[in-house]
Design a protein around this motif. Structure first.
Motif, mmCIF file in Angstrom:
data_model
loop_
_atom_site.group_PDB
_atom_site.id
_atom_site.type_symbol
_atom_site.label_atom_id
_atom_site.label_comp_id
_atom_site.label_asym_id
_atom_site.label_seq_id
_atom_site.Cartn_x
_atom_site.Cartn_y
_atom_site.Cartn_z
ATOM 1 N N GLY A 27 43.156 -52.229 16.562
ATOM 2 C CA GLY A 27 42.405 -52.748 17.691
ATOM 3 C C GLY A 27 41.047 -52.136 17.902
ATOM 4 N N GLY A 28 40.618 -52.146 19.168
ATOM 5 C CA GLY A 28 39.301 -51.688 19.555
ATOM 6 C C GLY A 28 38.401 -52.855 19.911
ATOM 7 N N GLN A 29 37.131 -52.555 20.084
ATOM 8 C CA GLN A 29 36.162 -53.582 20.451
ATOM 9 C C GLN A 29 34.993 -53.543 19.484
ATOM 10 N N ASN A 30 34.587 -54.734 19.017
ATOM 11 C CA ASN A 30 33.444 -54.843 18.122
ATOM 12 C C ASN A 30 32.163 -54.877 18.949
ATOM 13 N N PRO A 31 31.232 -53.934 18.726
ATOM 14 C CA PRO A 31 30.051 -53.846 19.589
ATOM 15 C C PRO A 31 29.057 -54.980 19.390
ATOM 16 N N SER A 32 29.069 -55.600 18.222
ATOM 17 C CA SER A 32 28.101 -56.666 17.960
ATOM 18 C C SER A 32 28.413 -57.921 18.757
ATOM 19 N N THR A 33 29.701 -58.205 18.926
ATOM 20 C CA THR A 33 30.114 -59.441 19.588
ATOM 21 C C THR A 33 30.833 -59.209 20.906
ATOM 22 N N ASN A 34 31.076 -57.935 21.254
ATOM 23 C CA ASN A 34 31.884 -57.595 22.440
ATOM 24 C C ASN A 34 33.259 -58.252 22.383
ATOM 25 N N THR A 35 33.764 -58.386 21.158
ATOM 26 C CA THR A 35 35.058 -59.015 20.940
ATOM 27 C C THR A 35 36.137 -57.963 20.790
ATOM 28 N N ASP A 36 37.252 -58.142 21.501
ATOM 29 C CA ASP A 36 38.393 -57.246 21.334
ATOM 30 C C ASP A 36 39.134 -57.597 20.055
ATOM 31 N N LEU A 37 39.740 -56.589 19.459
ATOM 32 C CA LEU A 37 40.398 -56.737 18.162
ATOM 33 C C LEU A 37 41.871 -56.372 18.273
ATOM 34 N N ASN A 38 42.684 -56.950 17.398
ATOM 35 C CA ASN A 38 44.083 -56.522 17.270
ATOM 36 C C ASN A 38 44.491 -56.478 15.805
ATOM 37 N N ASP A 39 43.524 -56.183 14.942
ATOM 38 C CA ASP A 39 43.801 -56.092 13.520
ATOM 39 C C ASP A 39 44.328 -54.710 13.161
ATOM 40 N N LEU A 40 44.923 -54.625 11.982
ATOM 41 C CA LEU A 40 45.513 -53.383 11.483
ATOM 42 C C LEU A 40 44.876 -53.014 10.147
ATOM 43 N N TRP A 41 44.523 -51.731 10.014
ATOM 44 C CA TRP A 41 43.938 -51.245 8.764
ATOM 45 C C TRP A 41 44.552 -49.893 8.412
ATOM 46 N N LEU A 42 44.713 -49.669 7.129
ATOM 47 C CA LEU A 42 45.045 -48.354 6.607
ATOM 48 C C LEU A 42 43.766 -47.746 6.057
ATOM 49 N N VAL A 43 43.378 -46.601 6.589
ATOM 50 C CA VAL A 43 42.151 -45.931 6.164
ATOM 51 C C VAL A 43 42.533 -44.629 5.491
ATOM 52 N N SER A 44 42.256 -44.558 4.200
ATOM 53 C CA SER A 44 42.550 -43.357 3.428
ATOM 54 C C SER A 44 41.259 -42.587 3.247
ATOM 55 N N THR A 45 41.162 -41.411 3.866
ATOM 56 C CA THR A 45 39.917 -40.649 3.851
ATOM 57 C C THR A 45 40.164 -39.212 3.422
ATOM 58 N N GLY A 46 41.056 -39.024 2.492
ATOM 59 C CA GLY A 46 41.407 -37.664 2.107
ATOM 60 C C GLY A 46 40.329 -36.942 1.345
ATOM 61 N N THR A 47 39.320 -37.667 0.851
ATOM 62 C CA THR A 47 38.247 -37.028 0.101
ATOM 63 C C THR A 47 37.014 -37.894 0.169
ATOM 64 N N ASP A 48 35.837 -37.244 0.119
ATOM 65 C CA ASP A 48 34.600 -38.018 0.122
ATOM 66 C C ASP A 48 34.394 -38.735 -1.198
ATOM 67 N N LYS A 49 35.189 -38.389 -2.218
ATOM 68 C CA LYS A 49 35.047 -39.032 -3.521
ATOM 69 C C LYS A 49 35.758 -40.373 -3.584
ATOM 70 N N HIS A 50 36.617 -40.639 -2.641
ATOM 71 C CA HIS A 50 37.371 -41.887 -2.680
ATOM 72 C C HIS A 50 37.770 -42.271 -1.265
ATOM 73 N N ILE A 51 37.346 -43.413 -0.807
ATOM 74 C CA ILE A 51 37.753 -43.931 0.491
ATOM 75 C C ILE A 51 38.317 -45.321 0.284
ATOM 76 N N LYS A 52 39.427 -45.594 0.962
ATOM 77 C CA LYS A 52 40.097 -46.879 0.784
ATOM 78 C C LYS A 52 40.495 -47.431 2.142
ATOM 79 N N ASP A 53 40.038 -48.642 2.447
ATOM 80 C CA ASP A 53 40.398 -49.345 3.672
ATOM 81 C C ASP A 53 41.186 -50.586 3.282
ATOM 82 N N THR A 54 42.434 -50.645 3.723
ATOM 83 C CA THR A 54 43.314 -51.744 3.349
ATOM 84 C C THR A 54 43.784 -52.483 4.588
#
Length: 705
Positions: A54-81
């Motif tokens: 979720g959260g709110q998108n600042p560009s459109t002032n639209t509320d969100l209910n999407d789901l993402w997996l954010v893998s940020t264990g290293t600056d060498k590899h980032i994965k958003d699924t």
């Protein structure tokens, strides 16, 4: 084919007003999650990913209910699924709270605001299978017994796995009322009968507030509360609540009086807690309307075992300037993961980036790094169908006067709008940092060829030449830079030139550019044996007949190997851009005398420079996108038929996409003819102020067919 987003439509036909040509529907999609703030992120220690909701998108002032997996264990590899859950999802919302039970892989969501400014809610949801590791997660609505907390936004929450309890503190009623009450939800993960209980702590409580940072010490059953705001006051105080889960005795509020320099008051801040060392780390947030970037550690944070003390960290690297972000803590790596948020800095006002703070507990030297490639423009990009990777080299960053020589791969570049960046290590002697260079890819030898560019901002131009072997980093390929010895007169140093690679004759064709001082070029050069596999590399300057295009930089060029023609469009010579089209015959220097011919077409795109062009050689269609018209950035896309000027009359047709196109200049673009998809990366996304970008977008049906 590319996975369509929910708002995509298919099979719609659009008619171009300019030409009357019928074009198939095109859709722009952004890779990775949209920018957002006041979302939630919980950390799963099993998969070491943050589950974002979720959260709110600042560009459109639209509320969100999407789901993402954010893998940020290293600056060498980032994965958003992206994750798609079964069941009826919660309504889109912002300012809610979420906690996570790693034992049952369930995420619990409470409350938040709906709409803008919003109506507050007090509903409870459980996401079963939240990390997506065993299939699609499922949304389950909960109906707890007992009196319910008042509907609220920007509360704070913590989870006690020992008693399966979610503790809730404070918040705002979406109007002018603030809370300082404490609630406990038993059986919070939904395995059992959830029930709300309002605690009645003794002691003087914190003043009413919202957007506080909260940490929980499960071993001692102590909740730690820091900062927040209420009734137009930002707070910087620290409180503990004993027996916070409602068991073991009467809860008691205690205000701590830490020693050391006290951090500035703030709101929209989060905290992570190192239970082994009893340390709480806070970062950033807002003081009034200004975003803070400082990081502080509170020792003896639970008030037990010693006197609490504040210490300001001085991490290396550049900290983000955000508040209302999500913060997760990886105890194994001692890393704090920051995702998205809002900012008073224009560049991060709508953020979707991930940042990592190593040594987050302050024991050792802390460092900020950014997940994925830094923002940039005037970089080069190519696509390799074997690895399905989009590769980015170099570029410039206007705000820091920085050039790059790094090399990045976007995994699974075609077929998904998930985001998976990996930094690629390249052996050998590296080219110097640069932007505005020319880099082209030979898929047969898996080599990237690099010529020229600007080595500073501003800076001297280069005319050096490098070859990268094993460029696609796939199946044992080891990317390595090789410096080549070249015969013949070397072209003058230049940047923002354009060109093409002819795999049939292994020739690199270079046109135009700028010498980084005052001179613009319209010369044509050919480098033979360009990939360096065999034979001597040699430069030859062509002498085409015809008047030819005027000197220019930042033009686009596409090449047709069957007709041996180079098509050049647009560009500029330091002032108003051009909108002319020129075709060079015998462009690789063989088959006859090269000749320039200007093509006159129907009404098409406005004059521009710093745009990109991709080419569908099978259908002889060139797609031009974006650029700068002399006063504003462009986001339009046009298709030129009969792009090589042979066997027909070239004609422009405008693409009118179903979704809003990004506007930018000095971006890079790749094309996959199998999926008929164009990807763009980076570029200048704002002129005033001047900001580079790091986003990736895709355009479906990019050839207009």
């Amino acid at each position: 084919m590319v996975r369509r987003t929910a708002f995509s439509l298919v099979c719609l036909l659009i008619f171009s007003a300019a030409s009357g040509a019928r074009l198939s529907a095109q859709t722009w999609s952004q890779y990775g999650p949209l920018a957002r703030f006041s979302h939630t992120g919980v950390f799963d220690p099993v998969t070491r990913q943050t589950i974002v909701f979720g959260g709110q998108n600042p560009s459109t002032n639209t509320d969100l209910n999407d789901l993402w997996l954010v893998s940020t264990g290293t600056d060498k590899h980032i994965k958003d699924t992206s994750m798609t859950a079964t069941g009826t999802p919660p309504a889109p919302r912002f300012g809610h709270v979420a906690t996570y039970d790693s034992n049952t892989n369930r995420m619990m969501v409470f409350g938040g605001g709906l709409g803008t400014p919003g109506t507050c809610v007090n509903d409870v949801w459980v996401l079963d299978g939240a990390n997506g590791a065993s299939g699609s997660p499922t949304w389950l609505p909960m109906s707890p017994s007992g009196s319910l907390p008042s509907p609220r936004v920007h509360a704070a929450a913590a989870y006690d796995p020992a008693t399966n309890s979610m503790m809730l503190f404070g918040g705002n009623n979406c109007s002018k009322s603030y809370f300082n009450d404490v609630w406990v939800l038993s059986n919070a993960n939904g395995e059992g009968s959830p029930a709300w209980t309002k605690l009645a702590p003794s002691g003087t409580p914190p003043s009413v507030r919202e957007s506080t940072a909260i940490a929980y010490d499960s071993a001692n059953n102590v909740m730690i509360v820091y900062g927040g705001d209420g009734n137009s006051v930002d707070f910087g105080d620290v409180w503990t609540l004993s027996h916070a889960n409602g068991s073991g005795g009467t809860p008691v509020w205690t205000q701590l009086s830490p020693t050391g320099t006290i951090p500035n008051a703030r709101t929209g801040v989060s905290a992570i807690y190192d239970s082994v060392n009893n340390r709480m780390t806070i970062f950033g947030g807002f003081y009034k309307i200004i975003t803070l970037t400082d990081t502080w550690v509170l020792t003896f944070a639970n008030g037990i075992g010693g006197t609490p003390a504040w210490t300001k960290l001085t991490p290396t690297g550049t900290a983000p300037s955000v508040g209302y972000y999500s913060a997760s803590y990886d105890t194994v790596a001692d890393a704090m993961y920051i995702f998205a948020g809002s900012s008073s800095a224009n560049k991060l006002s709508g953020d979707d980036h991930a940042f990592i703070l190593s040594k987050a507990n302050g024991i050792g030297t802390s460092a900020w790094t950014r997940g994925g490639p830094a923002t940039r423009y005037a970089q080069t990009t190519f696509y390799d169908s074997v690895s399905n990777g989009m590769f980015v080299f170099g570029g410039q960053h206007a705000l820091t006067n920085t050039n790059f020589s790094d090399y990045w791969e976007l995994n699974n570049a075609i077929g998904s709008n998930n985001l998976s960046w990996m930094s690629v290590t390249v052996k050998g002697t590296h080219p110097s940092n640069r932007g505005g260079h020319l880099a082209l890819y030979d898929s047969a030898s898996n080599r990237m060829m690099l010529f020229g560019g600007e080595k500073g901002f501003p800076g001297a131009c280069a005319n050096d030449y490098f070859v990268m072997t094993g460029a696609n980093n796939f199946a044992g390929a080891k990317p390595t830079w090789v410096t080549e010895t070249i015969a013949g007169t070397v072209p003058a140093a230049r940047a923002h030139h354009t060109g093409a690679y002819d795999s049939t004759t292994n020739s690199l064709i270079v046109f135009g550019g700028y010498n980084c001082a005052s001179t613009y070029f319209n010369d044509v050069w050919v480098l033979s044996n360009a990939n360096g596999v065999s034979g001597t590399l040699a430069w030859t300057q062509l002498s085409p007949t015809g008047p030819g295009p005027s000197p220019r930089q930042s033009a686009s060029a596409i090449y047709n190997s069957s007709s041996n023609t180079l098509t050049v469009f647009g560009g500029d010579a330091g002032s108003s851009p051009f909108g002319d089209i020129w075709i060079l015959s015998n462009a690789n220097g063989t088959g006859g005398t090269p000749a320039w011919t200007q093509i006159i077409t129907n009404t098409g795109p406005v004059a521009r420079s710093g745009h990109t062009a991709i080419y569908d050689s099978v259908n002889n269609l060139m797609t031009v996108y974006g650029g700068w018209n002399g006063s504003a950035l462009l986001g339009d896309a046009w298709v030129l038929s009969v792009a090589n000027g042979q066997n027909g009359t070239p004609a422009w047709s405008q693409i009118v996409p179903l979704t809003t196109a990004p506007a930018r200049r000095f971006h890079s673009a790749i094309y996959d003819p199998v999926s008929n998809q164009m990807n763009i990366f980076g570029g200048v996304a704002s002129l005033s102020p001047f900001f580079p970008d790091d986003h990736t977008y895709s355009l479906t049906n990019a050839n207009g067919q």
